[in-house]
Design an enzyme around this catalytic site. Structure first.
Site, PDB file in Angstrom:
ATOM      1  N   LYS A 131     -15.468  99.826  98.414  1.00  0.00           N
ATOM      2  CA  LYS A 131     -14.512 100.257  97.380  1.00  0.00           C
ATOM      3  C   LYS A 131     -15.254 101.139  96.373  1.00  0.00           C
ATOM      4  CE  LYS A 131     -10.957  98.660  94.209  1.00  0.00           C
ATOM      5  NZ  LYS A 131     -11.253  99.729  93.260  1.00  0.00           N
ATOM      6  N   PHE A 132     -14.976 102.430  96.422  1.00  0.00           N
ATOM      7  CA  PHE A 132     -15.634 103.393  95.547  1.00  0.00           C
ATOM      8  C   PHE A 132     -15.043 103.319  94.141  1.00  0.00           C
ATOM      9  CE2 PHE A 132     -17.176 104.607  99.507  1.00  0.00           C
ATOM     10  CZ  PHE A 132     -18.099 105.633  99.417  1.00  0.00           C
TER      11      PHE A 132
END
Length: 198
Positions: free
Chosen positions: A27-28
């Site tokens: 999850k950026f």
């Protein structure tokens, strides 16, 4: 497909779901963006606003996508080998000369995690694995700043990512069922790394 769309979301969970059929992605930490490549390029925010001006460098790169392609992902900025969310926020609120300076000094990357339309064909009703294959296909001949996020069906790899990637600013892991369609509900599952929680 009509602009803007309601985006798919993730439900926060305490632990990653496990078992056959789950896929995991880092999850950026950035701003959600939907890249619309029609005659030109528009970038839609999670809330449905047009943010093309703030992310002009990504819009320019996205002109290399095939016409009638729509990608979902995260607009991020790397600085010294780490994601810089403060730089993302600065870019999102800047205008005029300041915005042009930020685009020049801190170029963005689009971390794509879904392909919603390809060559005019709406893929939202297709399973995750089909959309993932389309995403990899459309980005294969391109390079930065348009890149697909990594994905694995190995939960052990996902746990390694969870433990080691916070040093690069990765927030956590998102889990998606391989048969899931794209819809504006919290069907995805996300676990945030304790090191990134305030």
């Amino acid at each position: 497909m009509e602009y803007p769309i309601a985006v798919a979301l993730a439900e926060a969970v305490a632990a990653l779901p496990v078992g056959s059929g789950w896929w995991y992605e880092p999850k950026f930490d950035g701003d959600r963006g939907v890249v619309w490549r029609r005659d030109t390029v528009r970038i839609q925010t999670r809330a449905g606003r047009d943010a093309t001006e703030q992310w002009y460098d990504i819009a320019a790169a996205a002109m290399d996508l095939p016409p009638d392609t729509v990608l979902d992902g995260e607009l991020v900025i790397w600085r010294d080998g780490r994601l810089d969310f403060a730089a993302v926020r600065s870019r999102a609120s800047a205008r005029g000369r300041r915005l042009a300076d930020l685009i020049q000094r801190r170029p963005a990357t689009f971390a794509a995690f879904d392909c919603l339309m390809l060559h005019g064909r709406d893929l939202r009703g297709r399973p995750y694995l089909d959309r993932r294959a389309a995403l990899l296909e459309v980005l294969e001949s391109l390079g930065p700043p348009l890149q697909a996020v990594p994905a694995t069906d190995d939960v052990d790899v996902a746990h390694v990512w969870y433990e080691t990637l916070p040093a690069q600013g990765i927030e956590g892991i998102v889990a998606k069922a391989e048969t899931s369609t794209y819809r504006p509900t919290r069907a995805w599952k996300k676990i945030r790394n304790r090191m990134n929680c305030s």
